[in-house]
Write an enzyme that holds these catalytic residues in place. Structure first.
Site, short mmCIF file in Angstrom:
data_model
loop_
_atom_site.label_atom_id
_atom_site.label_comp_id
_atom_site.label_asym_id
_atom_site.label_seq_id
_atom_site.Cartn_x
_atom_site.Cartn_y
_atom_site.Cartn_z
N GLY A 1 36.62 34.23 32.57
CA GLY A 1 37.29 33.27 32.57
C GLY A 1 37.16 32.69 32.70
N TRP B 1 38.63 42.40 34.15
CA TRP B 1 37.70 42.86 34.72
C TRP B 1 37.41 43.94 36.72
CZ3 TRP B 1 36.17 40.53 39.89
CH2 TRP B 1 36.49 39.34 40.37
N ASP C 1 42.59 29.17 41.31
CA ASP C 1 41.50 30.81 40.90
C ASP C 1 41.55 32.15 41.25
OD1 ASP C 1 38.87 31.79 39.64
OD2 ASP C 1 37.57 31.60 40.48
#
Lengths: 164, 571
Positions: B194, B244, B304
């Site tokens: 990412g 992930w 994030d």
């Protein structure tokens, strides 16, 4: 592990006489001159280029270097002979896990790895001053011809990291 | 180049494969039925069961006797950096994956090495996180992702490569660290990257042949459902939504739940719209990859905050009624109670479990409104709590059906600030919209605490107890057991601890070689229960520790190096 077979010209490691060209930005592909670089940073990423065939050695990421221009008197005695006009070049591959050393920490004057934050001192032969990397960045000796940055010899040390 | 490397790999495997002959005859094949109802004596998948509970009913080691826990054997992995995989155990055989794409197979009772697999990585390879988060078992094979974005099937008896499937090209920033999720003979996996402008996806392979069965992107292309939430042309192409962490699975609705990362680059104003299906849970049909439902925790992320962990599949009571649900402590700092059906994910409620100053409110469908002053953007600096590491990062929460509580390895009293800029995209290079030196992270000089192990009553929705760590973050995935215990490491003092699951009291602790960021597991061989964990500090825990040392003046220095530890009761 280096493959034993001969490499293509664009995969060969930096050779004496090579020029350096920008990896990205408005000047991508242009040859780097001393005066193009802003004194005091930031750093620029570059690949070596064979001046005769104009082959850019971007076929192997381990050939990626960073260049930065600093005050000539600021380099220590071990580092200065490898610089030209205040410009110094190092492998841009972190010795920790192989990520790009592509950012400049202006307040501390260190070269920064984007993955785990290792900082290297460009004035002291790429010594590790913070973070997990086990060894310094290999320096790429430079000279200058007519204001153009020229590679004066191969990396002093092996670029990249050790996998286990 | 590639073929030559494979040839070298095979040679290494042949040399160590011979060691496995002794146990090879008795390997117990892992069936779909066993994965659906795993035996208590085994730990067949990363979180113990499909529902993601990180729970074992084993109770020979319990709150009454855990004080007598002692090391039985240990084994060095030979690798530094962050170890994040649990010991996976099938009928006395243990499989541990490590950083640098290595798998060790060991006798679970003695620690004797049966075989070792090590993938040789390309010399120019790099990954932000060079870890591995566990193997998956099915049939007579062991499945692992290769750091390079590949899925590898190994022969469980010998460690030899049976097949290998390339998910993507590493040179464009893709890599993979998660444990595959296997349902009905489909090996599902996803990709990291990412921070490098990838477009996330989940892909499934046939467990026998490695042939790709389906691939579903987490960021839709124009015309696909959800594409209307990407308002600026072409932003979807590098839209992030990486996958992930391993998904969970509900055998009732036959849906696999996968968590997705934040959208890319990090700043929402550079990719206007809600950016589905980033920072979401998606429900996929494991047979076809078809998207059956989704829930987005927060739209148009600018902090994030990946929501990479799949929720736990838990049925709970709400207002006296039984709810088929999902529960998830999100990285954004809120704890979510959701509902699941064969065609949707619904919202029940959410409550902050750490200090969170970004959400102004959450509506009846679970959609938050933001305090605009807390939203960083291009050229606009903003501070926010929690920091980008969230109320919790990837370390697993746990659910104990005997206590009715869920347990959260949380981190509190940390904040961050960011200011975005437009970064040129170069394939395979850092592309978040912010340089590392400009990522702001703040904690008080003397914080009351950082790490915070929390227990919540699932039915009542209330916090029951918490255990705080005054001078450490909490990076330890949890294990809870039928013996009224929680096991966890995660702190910078290298300790592995057992807590009373009902009260939170520390009942046992021991310092290990390094810090622990791997999930503990428990299993039994010949009737004796063991608890296992890998100690090996690194990646984000180590990076963050360095930042905190600078901010607080602490001098915590956690040595690196991986060791597998197996504990049992003293005789």
């Amino acid at each position: 592990m280096q493959p034993a077979l001969a490499r293509e010209p664009n995969e060969m490691s930096p050779q004496a006489g090579d020029r350096l060209v920008y990896v990205q930005g408005d000047r991508k592909g242009e040859v780097i001159k001393v005066k193009d670089l802003t004194l005091g940073g930031p750093l620029q990423l570059a690949f070596p280029m064979d001046p005769n065939s104009k082959t850019v050695r971007d076929g192997n990421r381990l050939n990626q270097v960073l260049v930065i221009r600093l005050k000539e008197d600021d380099f220590n005695s071990e580092t200065k002979p490898n610089t030209a006009g205040g410009v110094v070049a190092y492998s841009a591959i972190c010795t920790h896990q192989g990520c790009d050393v592509s950012q400049w920490k202006g307040d501390k004057g260190t070269l920064l790895c984007v993955c785990h934050g290792t900082e290297y001192d460009p004035k002291d032969r790429g010594n590790v001053v913070f973070g997990p990397a086990p060894r310094r960045l290999p320096i790429l000796p430079l000279s200058a011809e007519d204001g153009v940055v020229v590679v004066a010899g191969g990396f002093r040390g092996k670029p990249g990291f050790k996998d286990m | 180049m590639r073929n030559r490397r494979l040839a070298i790999c095979s040679a290494v495997l042949l040399a160590v494969g011979a060691m496995s002959a002794a146990h090879g005859q008795n390997y117990a094949p892992v069936t779909a039925a066993r994965l659906t109802n795993p035996e208590p004596e085994n730990w067949l998948m990363t979180r113990g069961n499909y529902q993601g509970w990180s729970y074992s009913p084993l109770d020979k080691i319990n709150a009454g006797n855990v004080g007598k826990l002692v090391p039985i054997w240990s084994y060095s992995t030979g690798v530094t950096s962050g170890h994040q995989a649990p010991p996976i155990v099938n009928n006395g055989v243990m499989f541990v994956s490590t950083p640098s794409a290595q798998v060790l197979a060991l006798n679970a009772k003695t620690g004797e090495l049966l075989w070792k697999y090590k993938r040789e990585l390309p010399e120019d390879f790099s990954a932000l996180h060079n870890t591995n988060r566990g193997v998956a078992l099915y049939g007579d094979k062991v499945y692992v992702t290769g750091l390079e974005p590949v899925v590898i099937a190994l022969d469980a008896k010998t460690g030899k490569v049976v097949w290998e499937a390339k998910m993507e090209n590493y040179k464009t920033g893709y890599y993979s660290t998660l444990a595959p999720l296997i349902v009905n003979g489909k090996v599902m996996a996803g990709v990291s990257g990412g921070e490098f402008g990838v477009r996330g996806f989940v892909v499934a392979y046939d467990a026998e042949t490695g042939k790709e069965v389906w691939k579903t992107y987490t960021v839709p292309a124009p015309g696909e459902p959800g594409s209307e939430t990407w308002l600026k042309a072409d932003t979807w192409k590098r839209g992030g939504g990486s996958v992930w962490m391993t998904g969970t699975y509900d055998p009732d609705t036959k849906l696999a739940f996968w968590g997705t990362g934040n959208a890319a680059p990090w700043f929402g104003d550079q990719r206007p719209g809600d950016n589905l299906y980033s920072s979401s849970t998606v429900a996929l049909d494991p047979d076809t990859g078809k998207l059956k439902g989704h829930f987005q925790y927060h739209h148009n992320d600018s902090w994030d905050w990946d929501e990479m962990n799949a929720p736990m599949v838990i049925d709970y009571k709400k207002d006296g009624k039984d709810v088929k649900g999902l529960v998830k402590p999100a990285r954004n700092g809120y704890l979510y109670w959701l509902t699941r059906s064969p065609t949707s994910i619904g919202f029940t409620s959410a409550t902050a479990y750490v200090k969170q100053d970004v959400f102004k409110s959450i509506d009846g469908k679970g959609r938050p409104t933001y305090n605009e002053g807390k939203v960083p953007a291009t050229g606009k600096k903003a501070s926010f709590c929690p920091s980008l590491w969230g109320g919790k990062d990837w370390p697993f929460e746990a659910y104990n059906p005997k206590t009715g509580m869920i347990y959260i390895p949380a981190n509190d009293n940390h904040c961050g600030f960011l200011e975005g800029k437009v970064q040129e995209y170069v394939a395979g290079k850092w592309w978040t919209g912010v340089d590392i030196p400009d990522i702001g992270f703040t904690v008080d000089k003397k914080p009351p605490y950082l790490g915070d192990l929390q227990a919540w009553d699932v039915a009542g929705g209330k916090k029951v107890w918490n255990h705080t760590f005054a001078e450490s973050m909490m990076w330890g995935p949890l294990l809870t057991t039928g013996g009224n215990l929680i096991f966890a490491g995660g702190t910078n003092d290298r300790k592995f601890r057992a807590f009373d699951a009902k009260s939170g009291k520390v009942l046992w602790e021991m310092g290990t070689n390094s810090g622990i960021t791997a999930p503990p597991s428990t299993f039994a061989v010949d009737g004796k229960q063991y608890v296992a964990v890998v100690s090996g500090w690194g990646v984000d825990a180590a990076f963050q520790q360095g930042l905190i040392n600078n901010l607080t003046g602490w001098k915590k220095d956690v040595p690196e190096g991986g060791v597998i530890w197996v504990f049992g009761l003293a005789q």
